[in-house]
Every structure is written in structure tokens, then in C-alpha cells.
Design a protein around this motif. Structure first.
Motif, PDB file in Angstrom:
ATOM      1  N   LYS A 108      35.199 -52.825   8.366  1.00  0.00           N
ATOM      2  CA  LYS A 108      34.409 -52.236   9.452  1.00  0.00           C
ATOM      3  C   LYS A 108      33.131 -51.708   8.809  1.00  0.00           C
ATOM      4  O   LYS A 108      33.141 -50.674   8.131  1.00  0.00           O
ATOM      5  CB  LYS A 108      35.222 -51.100  10.097  1.00  0.00           C
ATOM      6  N   PRO A 109      32.021 -52.421   8.981  1.00  0.00           N
ATOM      7  CA  PRO A 109      30.810 -52.069   8.229  1.00  0.00           C
ATOM      8  C   PRO A 109      30.335 -50.643   8.483  1.00  0.00           C
ATOM      9  O   PRO A 109      29.749 -50.016   7.610  1.00  0.00           O
ATOM     10  CB  PRO A 109      29.771 -53.075   8.736  1.00  0.00           C
ATOM     11  N   PHE A 143      48.904 -56.658   3.435  1.00  0.00           N
ATOM     12  CA  PHE A 143      48.302 -56.738   4.778  1.00  0.00           C
ATOM     13  C   PHE A 143      46.786 -56.578   4.706  1.00  0.00           C
ATOM     14  O   PHE A 143      46.035 -57.237   5.445  1.00  0.00           O
ATOM     15  CB  PHE A 143      48.907 -55.637   5.658  1.00  0.00           C
ATOM     16  N   ILE A 188      40.340 -51.021   7.447  1.00  0.00           N
ATOM     17  CA  ILE A 188      41.121 -49.885   7.972  1.00  0.00           C
ATOM     18  C   ILE A 188      42.504 -50.340   8.423  1.00  0.00           C
ATOM     19  O   ILE A 188      42.626 -51.334   9.142  1.00  0.00           O
ATOM     20  CB  ILE A 188      40.381 -49.239   9.155  1.00  0.00           C
ATOM     21  N   LEU A 189      43.506 -49.599   8.015  1.00  0.00           N
ATOM     22  CA  LEU A 189      44.880 -49.970   8.358  1.00  0.00           C
ATOM     23  C   LEU A 189      45.694 -48.713   8.688  1.00  0.00           C
ATOM     24  O   LEU A 189      45.583 -47.696   8.020  1.00  0.00           O
ATOM     25  CB  LEU A 189      45.509 -50.698   7.164  1.00  0.00           C
ATOM     26  N   ILE A 190      46.498 -48.847   9.745  1.00  0.00           N
ATOM     27  CA  ILE A 190      47.400 -47.747  10.108  1.00  0.00           C
ATOM     28  C   ILE A 190      48.829 -48.279  10.085  1.00  0.00           C
ATOM     29  O   ILE A 190      49.089 -49.378  10.572  1.00  0.00           O
ATOM     30  CB  ILE A 190      47.072 -47.216  11.520  1.00  0.00           C
ATOM     31  N   THR A 191      49.710 -47.506   9.514  1.00  0.00           N
ATOM     32  CA  THR A 191      51.115 -47.948   9.502  1.00  0.00           C
ATOM     33  C   THR A 191      52.041 -46.734   9.496  1.00  0.00           C
ATOM     34  O   THR A 191      51.596 -45.588   9.459  1.00  0.00           O
ATOM     35  CB  THR A 191      51.387 -48.872   8.300  1.00  0.00           C
ATOM     36  N   PHE A 230      44.249 -59.475   4.656  1.00  0.00           N
ATOM     37  CA  PHE A 230      43.923 -60.255   5.862  1.00  0.00           C
ATOM     38  C   PHE A 230      42.908 -59.565   6.784  1.00  0.00           C
ATOM     39  O   PHE A 230      42.402 -60.157   7.715  1.00  0.00           O
ATOM     40  CB  PHE A 230      45.200 -60.515   6.670  1.00  0.00           C
ATOM     41  N   VAL A 231      42.675 -58.289   6.531  1.00  0.00           N
ATOM     42  CA  VAL A 231      41.886 -57.494   7.478  1.00  0.00           C
ATOM     43  C   VAL A 231      40.402 -57.544   7.135  1.00  0.00           C
ATOM     44  O   VAL A 231      40.033 -57.545   5.964  1.00  0.00           O
ATOM     45  CB  VAL A 231      42.399 -56.029   7.456  1.00  0.00           C
ATOM     46  N   GLN A 232      39.565 -57.585   8.178  1.00  0.00           N
ATOM     47  CA  GLN A 232      38.111 -57.582   7.948  1.00  0.00           C
ATOM     48  C   GLN A 232      37.616 -56.141   7.799  1.00  0.00           C
ATOM     49  O   GLN A 232      38.156 -55.235   8.415  1.00  0.00           O
ATOM     50  CB  GLN A 232      37.385 -58.186   9.149  1.00  0.00           C
ATOM     51  N   ASN A 252      53.572 -53.556   1.092  1.00  0.00           N
ATOM     52  CA  ASN A 252      53.221 -54.201   2.361  1.00  0.00           C
ATOM     53  C   ASN A 252      51.775 -53.916   2.762  1.00  0.00           C
ATOM     54  O   ASN A 252      51.080 -54.782   3.280  1.00  0.00           O
ATOM     55  CB  ASN A 252      54.163 -53.731   3.483  1.00  0.00           C
ATOM     56  N   ILE A 253      51.343 -52.691   2.522  1.00  0.00           N
ATOM     57  CA  ILE A 253      49.964 -52.314   2.862  1.00  0.00           C
ATOM     58  C   ILE A 253      48.984 -53.158   2.045  1.00  0.00           C
ATOM     59  O   ILE A 253      48.016 -53.699   2.571  1.00  0.00           O
ATOM     60  CB  ILE A 253      49.739 -50.798   2.607  1.00  0.00           C
TER      61      ILE A 253
END
Lengths: 454, 471
Positions: A102-103, A95, A63-66, A98-100, A91-92
């Protein structure tokens, strides 16, 4: 829709969908004006213009917020704006590596949905910003001064926004929103003050003079207060005061807070927490409601959700993903990361403020509070400090103003001891009330009051 | 910075339309943000913003505009709108006068030993998962583990029509946690924050995994063995964490000149301190309190404020005597003095207000052990959870988290949630000794409407407070 908002938002949804599983794109063009007054004079005027595009994206449960900054807004600048989106998309993608994951993320809502129009959320007069805001300030101020106030302080603010929400779940909705906010504190001498806010979505509903009158009247009655005494009191809370406490009943219902052990409602579903006559809703469909909106942050139609029904805790507040996790249905309360309440609404009673005062043998009338802090959010232990006019009630009558006391209590106790609700439902939001609350005057029995050592 | 020309042009344009003074503040901020809840990464974000805030005086009235639409046409339109509103307000406006201050031109920055922008997001998330691992390794039941780390870097350019130009580049790192410990069906919670201007090297100093593991063990012991605090009048020794919040709430805030003159009365409140109290005693001569933005490696660091005034150390209380208030150019003019560089805004879209920076008690000569040794019956309050204070900063409350009984000069068993509820003069008058173990702690301070949360540090050494009735 002004500017190139839709064209850019549509392009961004398409572009981000190339690198993500889910996309929620929110674009808002907003404008605000503000007048701040202190000691009966205007000390600042302000104008604000904003254009924001924010994106929530997921990929393989990551999950990513930008946001996308410096977005060119003019019709002639569409190609420059698209370049910004392309850059952001790259960029998203980078990025996300690198993010894990969320199961326990189970996706966003699938539309399209039908929405029911809510009345009184938009006022053209506000959106055009062609008003004499100073007249509103003067009217509110004069009303307080006529009641005997020596000094008035506060703010008058107008907001307007065009918004668009596009998701990869077939949500495509545009909305226009306006709001007006008037807050006035009336002061007399060193120790006497009264405060009132008025929150509305249209100019028709804003109550500047009524607010000024109430603040002035409370200040006048609060002159020459005596030091109060610690003990147990039946407390009549005015709407402004009770909203600061009551917003916590909405926040604690968020499944995010429950999971994080930040809620006194954890493990309490189905329990009788208040009197059978007590009903508290989260209602995003209230006409003219400050946080009223036809849809939530993922585009799900909102509704009237009973949090406390006949005194029983009925539900937590969910978005689509958290609802799937708990095998239930979304309540229309996204927050994409944390679900949350829109407007916390108390069902009004039938008594006037005067009748409620008559019911109290030994008590306090608290008109405003501030600085609520928890010792433990999972048990609900907290304290909060009364400010502005506070009055001792003896044998059903106001006996005189008091000062320097503190409410040192527990949220579940407050809920359990709500004894009676007035008929004067007021909408409250402001400095101390970040979640809008509609509440009348409320009597809470047996409230623990403490005082400082001199 | 990309839009410096726009800022320079904007103040000239405002002057052309009749503004007698204008100041533009351009800010560009880039940041990252990560939240780990009970071991799960709930959300990650990166963001980038730029915006322009302009303050202008027209017909004696103060106008403020802000926009993140960075083109001349929009700024022009917004300035025109602001001048129209400010002119319409002139009939009711307080005559705006700013104190005369020296013209300043400076470019300054904080150097990061390890640049936050160069640290891989994986490493930042890795720090949170390492903390999580260390907490779980304690075997203490911790059903609530909320961990949040964020960093950002702000480039700021401020220019005014008096000829000042200040550029700064400040990186920040911030970590917040909220833990719930469960023991025998009882819970205890603890939240705290670490933050400073600086780079990733700060994490080496903070030692967060070890710190949080130790914290849950302590909370668990307090739940298991904690007893009720003693009744009646006792002595207190409070640690730098508690000293810091006292300095912030009941010295920093009431010494803000805009509160004293009533400008912030509507929401943030006023002050029990009045102008005629300068030179009067508020505490014993052992007590000195300062606000110092120039102190490096703090959350409230800056060298020039948002009105281009050079920052300096201010003695709010010196040897027990009230000596100075926090001033900006507007309050300084009202009080007939000079600004002492305390004007700050949280973001480009907020007006600068009088704000604290790093507010702390100056330390004494004692060790913490020596303070405790002279207590016959009392409580050592090492940390706190609940606190609040009234809007005149007179009625204080601090509820202990990690606390111990002191008997005959020795630390004994843990005590549960002792409550300090005192008026400010009583509290300050009861401080009789200060230790030499100063610590600085980060916080976000709220003020203004719309609300402005701003980074500050508060601190000091352990202090002894005599003869306190605990709640």
C-alpha cells in the motif's frame, strides 16, 4: 492478568518482529453473561468465554491482519502456545509474499506514551460475575409493567475483558474493562410500544428501573395510534432515536470513508454545517463512556476531538499513517485499516424535554428509529423508520400518537437544521447504534416525513 | 474434526449436572479477506477460528454457553456457570419445550470444483485489480471504488442428547462492491453482493469485471440523461434484484414464527402476520413464495439445520394464500406443529434462531418483455439502492438505482431514483404477472441480539405491480 496472556503476547511480538517491519499485537481474554427475556419471561441465559490474539503486521508497506487460534491459555501450556505462535509466524511470512504494498502506508505510532486514567471504566463486581443478574431483569421489567406495559422484551448483558496491547513502536499497555447493557421494549396491545436502553461501564451507572419506566410510559402514551400524514415537521428526537442518525456524523468523519467517497463530509472541512451553538466531539476520555479507552488500536493516547466546533467541520479522524499522508497529526482514532470514532458526543443545551416540546408549533416527537439506509453516502441521502411511540405535537403540546411514517432526509440537512438541544445527555449504544453516542433530546427543524400508500 | 470428543463429552457432562437436554455445536472456520479501495490494497487477512456452542435445558430454562478455549477444564467451568445462571433464572423462565423430531445422523459437504484454499491469494487480489482495470477502462469518472472479496470454509459438528449427529463442510465465496460515479457534479452510488456456497469456479459465472464495468456505464448514463419519474398512479415492472429484496423483507421475515410469537420483539421486531392468517389470501393466485435451503449453489444452502432437523422446501405463500411459517423446535412446540428445519446460528457463539435460507417468488410464464409490453405508462426498476421496512414488515420502501420510463409498452429514457413506498398487503395485492427469468442474489441477513448476520439468498423473476403511486 490471569492466564498466560502477557507471556504469550510478548513472545508473539518478538517472533513476528523477525518477519515484519511493524507489529501490533492485541490479546483479549473476555467473559460475558446474558439474559434474554420475551413476553415477561426469561427465554435464554448465556455465558461466553473467549481468548483472542490478533496481529497486524506490515512488511515493505504490505499490510496483513491475522489471528492465532486455539491458543492454549493455562500457565502450564506456555510451550504449546509458543509453538502456535511459531506456526503463525511462518504462515504470515508465506502469505506476505502474495500481497501488494500500500504505497500510502506510513507506519504505526512510535511510543512509549503516557496515558491518563479515565474513571468508571471497570467494576470488580461485574468482572467477578458473582451477581444475581435475574434481579436486574426483574426490576427493569416490573418498572415497565407498573407503567401499564402488558409485555416486556429485552436483554441484560454483562461483559468483562482483560486486554494487552504490544507494538513494535514501544507500546506496552494492559487494561481491564467491564460493561453492562440493559435494553427493554414495553408493548401494549397490537400497536403501542416504547423502548429504552441503558449502557454503562459499572453497575453504579446502569439504569434498569429508569429504562423500564420510560419504555412503559411511552408504550402507555402510544396506545391507539392514528395513521400519520406525510409532510414537513419540526421533529423532537429522543436520545435513543437521535443516536441512530447521529452516529453517522462520527463515521463520516473517518478519513477512510472520506477517501472512499463514503462520506458526506468530503470537501467540507472548514465549512459552516450547523448553527454556531452546535458542538460535536469524538471523545474517548468520557468517564464511564462505552467506548472510552486511554489508547487507540495502535496505542496512541486518545482525547476529546472537536469534529463540529461552533457549527464548523474542524477535522477528519486519523491514525498515524493517514495523518502522515495528509501532513497532520493523528487524532488518536486508529483503526489500523480504517480510523473511526470512539464516542460521538453532543454538547448538551439547557432546555428540558418539556421546554423543547413547548417550542414546537407543528411537529413530531420520535422516540426510536430503525433500519437507516442510504441512497447515497457521499451526498448523505437516507431514510430511517420511526418505531415505538411517535407523537404529533401541536402548539407546544403532545396531541396524540401516530404511526406508519418515515424520515426521508439528508444528513447535511439534519445537521444544518439542528435547532435546539436538551439538557438530558444520555449514553446510547445497541442494536441500531454500533458507535456509542451521547446525545440529549434534539429538535431538528423542517424534517421531510413520508408515508406508505395503503 | 479435532474437538469432536470434547463436544460429545460436553453434552454428557451437562446431563450429569442436571440438564434434561443438551446440544453441542462445534465449528472450525478458515478464511481469507481482501479489500481494494480506489486501486490500493488496503488490507489482507487470513484467519482461523474454532469454537464450541452448547445449548442446554435445565429446570425448564434454556441456557447457552460458548467458548473458543478448547479444553475440558474451561468447558467444565463454563457449563457449571451456565447451569447456575439458568437455574437462577428458572423462577422467571418460560417453560422450554422443544418439538420432538426424528433422530438424524448424516455427514454432508459441498464439493468445490476449484478449492478456495488452493487458490493463491495473489489470484484473489488479481481478480479485484482486474475489476479495477475494467472500471477505469470505461473512462467513466468513478471516484469511489470499494471492492471486497472474502472466502471461508466451515466444518461443523452438531450432536445432541437425543442421539442426532450431523457433520457438514461448507465453503463460501463472497464479493461486495460499492461504487460512486460522478457526472457533471452529481454522484450516484451502487452497492451489491455476489455470494454462494461453492468454490472459486463461481467467479467464472459471476463475470465480475464485465459486470462492474457495465454498471458504472449505466450509472453514468442515468446521471447524464435521467429524468424525474412519472407522477400519479403508474405500473411497475421490477427485475429479479428488486423482486428478491421484496421476498426477503416482506415475506420471509414476517413469516418467521419466533417473530409471530413475540420472542424477537425487543430488536428484530414482530410481524403483521398473525396465526389466524394461515389460509387467508395475501396476493393474487399467480403469487407463490418459497424458502428452500436445499437448493444447491446458493448462499443459504444447508441440508440439516442447527438443531439437527432435516431441511426442506417451505411454501410460505401458495397461489396467493398464506400457508406456512418458518419454524424451529421451540416455535414448533409453541404452535403445536413440527419444525421445518429453519434453525440457524451465524457462528458457534450464537444461539440458533428461526432464519430464512433462500427465499424467492416462483416464476410465471411470461417473458420480461411481455410484462413490459402491457404497460401503458410505468417504470422499469432494474436495481435499487436505498431500502427499509418497519419492524412488523408492513411499511416498505425501495428506491430505484437503474430505472427506465415505460411508455406504451416500450422502454424509454432513464429515470432517477423512483421511490416505491407501499404497505405489504397493497404491494402483494398489486402483483398481477410474473416472468420466467428467475435469478438468485446473495445477502447477509441480520437478526437477534447479539446481532447475527447470516448468509441468505433471495430472488425470483421480474414481476409486474399495477397502479402504484411513486414517491
Amino acid at each position: 492478568m490471569k492466564s498466560n496472556l502477557r507471556e504469550i503476547a510478548e513472545y508473539a511480538r518478538k517472533k513476528l518482529a523477525e518477519v515484519a517491519d511493524d507489529v501490533v499485537l492485541a490479546a483479549v481474554a473476555g467473559q460475558a453473561s446474558q439474559i434474554k427475556f420475551a413476553n415477561n419471561k426469561i427465554v435464554k441465559t448465556a455465558i461466553e468465554n473467549t481468548f483472542d490474539i490478533s496481529a497486524f503486521v506490515t512488511k515493505d508497506k504490505k499490510i496483513l491482519i491475522t489471528n492465532i487460534k486455539d491458543m492454549p491459555t493455562e500457565k502450564s501450556e506456555v510451550s504449546a502456545a509458543k509453538k502456535k505462535v511459531d506456526e503463525s509466524s511462518k504462515n504470515i511470512k508465506k502469505f506476505l509474499k502474495f500481497v501488494q504494498p500500500k504505497p500510502d502506508f506510513f507506519g504505526i505510532a512510535s511510543g512509549p506514551f503516557k496515558y491518563k486514567k479515565i474513571p468508571r471504566l471497570f467494576d470488580k463486581k461485574i468482572a467477578n460475575f458473582d451477581l444475581n443478574e435475574v434481579d436486574f431483569v426483574q426490576a427493569g421489567m416490573n418498572a415497565a409493567l407498573n407503567e401499564g406495559a402488558e409485555r416486556t422484551n429485552g436483554i441484560f448483558q454483562l461483559n468483562a475483558a482483560d486486554a494487552i496491547l504490544l507494538t513494535s513502536g514501544n507500546v506496552d499497555i494492559e487494561s481491564q474493562a467491564t460493561s453492562a447493557y440493559f435494553s427493554i421494549r414495553a408493548l401494549i396491545e397490537k400497536d403501542a410500544s416504547g423502548h429504552m436502553n441503558s449502557n454503562a461501564r459499572t453497575l453504579r451507572d446502569i439504569e434498569v428501573e429508569e429504562s423500564g419506566r420510560f419504555a412503559g410510559e411511552i408504550a402507555r402514551q402510544a396506545k391507539h395510534p392514528e395513521s400519520g400524514k406525510a409532510g414537513k415537521y419540526d421533529v423532537l428526537f429522543a436520545p435513543l432515536a437521535f443516536s441512530v442518525i447521529a452516529q453517522n456524523f462520527g463515521e463520516a468523519a473517518s478519513i477512510f470513508d472520506v477517501e472512499a467517497n463514503l462520506s458526506f463530509f468530503k470537501n467540507k472541512l472548514g465549512e459552516q454545517l450547523g448553527q454556531k451553538s452546535l458542538n460535536i466531539y469524538d471523545d474517548a476520555t468520557i468517564a464511564g463512556g462505552i467506548a472510552s479507552c486511554e489508547y487507540d488500536a495502535e496505542g496512541v493516547p486518545t482525547g476529546k476531538i472537536p469534529i463540529i466546533h461552533n457549527g464548523v467541520l474542524k477535522t477528519y479522524l486519523y491514525n498515524t499513517s493517514s495523518a502522515k499522508k495528509y501532513k497532520t497529526k493523528t487524532t488518536g482514532n486508529a483503526g489500523l485499516i480504517a480510523p473511526g470514532p470512539h464516542n460521538v458526543v453532543f454538547e448538551a443545551g439547557t432546555d428540558s424535554r418539556e421546554s423543547l416540546i413547548k417550542e414546537i408549533k407543528h411537529g413530531l416527537y420520535i422516540t426510536n428509529v430503525w433500519y437507516l439506509r442510504y441512497q447515497n453516502m457521499s451526498t448523505g441521502d437516507f431514510s430511517v423508520i420511526p418505531r415505538d411511540g411517535m407523537f404529533l405535537i401541536e402548539n407546544g403540546k403532545i396531541a396524540g400518537p401516530v404511526k406508519q411514517l418515515r424520515v426521508s432526509e439528508n444528513m447535511l440537512n439534519i445537521l444544518k437544521n439542528i435547532h435546539a438541544l436538551g439538557d438530558d445527555l444520555k449514553q446510547m449504544a445497541g442494536w441500531e447504534t454500533s458507535i456509542p453516542v451521547l446525545t440529549p433530546h434534539v429538535i431538528v427543524k423542517n424534517v421531510n416525513i413520508t408515508q406508505p400508500t395503503n | 474434526m479435532v474437538y469432536e470428543d470434547l463436544a460429545d463429552w460436553a453434552i454428557k457432562y451437562a446431563q450429569k449436572l442436571g440438564a434434561t437436554y443438551a446440544e453441542a455445536r462445534l465449528e472450525e472456520t478458515k478464511g481469507q479477506d481482501f479489500v481494494l479501495k480506489n486501486g490500493t490494497l488496503e488490507g489482507s487477512s487470513f484467519s482461523s477460528t474454532s469454537g464450541l456452542g452448547i445449548r442446554l435445558a435445565v429446570n425448564g430454562s434454556m441456557g447457552f454457553i460458548s467458548t473458543n478455549i478448547m479444553n475440558k477444564e474451561k468447558v467444565e467451568e463454563t457449563v457449571r456457570h451456565a447451569i447456575k445462571l439458568a437455574s437462577a433464572s428458572a423462577r422467571m423462565a418460560d417453560k422450554l419445550i422443544l418439538s420432538d423430531e426424528k433422530t438424524q445422523k448424516k455427514n454432508y459437504q459441498i464439493k468445490e470444483k476449484i478449492k478456495l484454499g488452493d487458490v493463491n491469494p495473489e489470484k484473489k487480489i488479481g481478480l479485484l485489480t482486474e475489476i479495477e482495470k475494467q472500471i477505469l477502462a470505461t473512462k467513466v469518472k468513478v471516484p469511489g471504488r470499494f471492492l471486497h472479496i472474502n472466502d471461508w470454509k466451515t466444518h461443523k459438528y452438531i450432536v445432541n442428547t437425543a442421539g442426532s449427529k450431523i457433520s457438514s463442510t461448507l465453503p463460501y465465496l463472497n464479493f461486495f462492491y460499492l461504487l460512486t460515479v460522478l457526472n457533471n457534479k452529481q454522484t450516484a452510488q451502487r452497492m451489491w453482493q455476489y455470494g454462494s456456497a461453492g468454490g472459486w469456479e463461481l467467479t467464472g459465472k459471476w463475470k465480475l469485471p464485465e459486470l462492474l464495468a457495465s454498471e458504472v456505464k449505466t450509472l453514468n448514463i442515468a446521471l447524464e440523461k435521467g429524468t424525474s419519474p412519472p407522477k400519479g398512479s403508474v405500473d411497475l415492472v421490477v427485475s429479479p434484484q428488486v423482486t428478491g429484496i421484496i421476498a426477503h423483507e416482506s415475506c420471509g421475515h414476517p413469516y418467521e414464527a419466533d417473530r409471530i410469537m413475540g420472542r424477537e420483539a425487543a430488536q428484530a421486531g414482530e410481524s403483521f402476520i398473525t396465526t389466524d392468517m394461515i389460509g387467508k389470501a395475501i396476493a393474487k393466485p399467480v403469487v407463490t413464495l418459497v424458502d428452500d435451503p436445499t437448493r444447491p449453489e446458493t448462499y443459504g444452502f444447508y441440508l440439516y439445520d442447527d438443531e439437527c432437523v432435516k431441511a426442506r422446501k417451505k411454501f410460505l405463500v401458495k397461489d396467493g394464500i398464506i400457508t406456512e411459517f418458518l419454524q424451529n423446535r421451540e416455535t414448533a412446540s409453541f404452535f403445536g406443529t413440527k419444525s421445518n428445519g429453519a434453525s440457524r446460528a451465524s457462528e458457534y457463539d450464537k444461539e440458533p434462531l428461526v432464519r430464512m435460507s433462500n427465499t424467492f417468488f416462483l416464476e410465471g410464464d411470461y417473458s420480461e418483455e411481455e410484462l413490459i409490453k402491457e404497460v401503458k405508462l410505468g417504470v422499469f426498476m432494474k436495481s435499487f439502492m436505498e431500502w427499509n421496512i418497519d419492524d412488523k414488515r408492513y411499511n416498505n420502501r425501495y428506491v430505484g438505482s437503474e430505472c427506465y420510463l415505460i411508455e406504451n409498452g416500450e422502454i424509454k429514457t432513464p429515470v432517477k431514483n423512483p421511490v416505491i413506498e407501499l404497505t405489504t398487503p397493497t404491494l402483494y395485492g398489486a402483483i398481477d404477472a410474473l416472468a420466467n427469468n428467475t435469478e438468485f442474489h446473495a445477502a447477509s441477513c441480520g437478526k437477534g441480539e447479539p446481532m447475527q448476520g447470516i448468509p441468505v439468498t433471495h430472488g425470483g423473476p421480474s414481476i409486474r405491480i399495477r397502479g402504484v403511486k411513486l414517491g
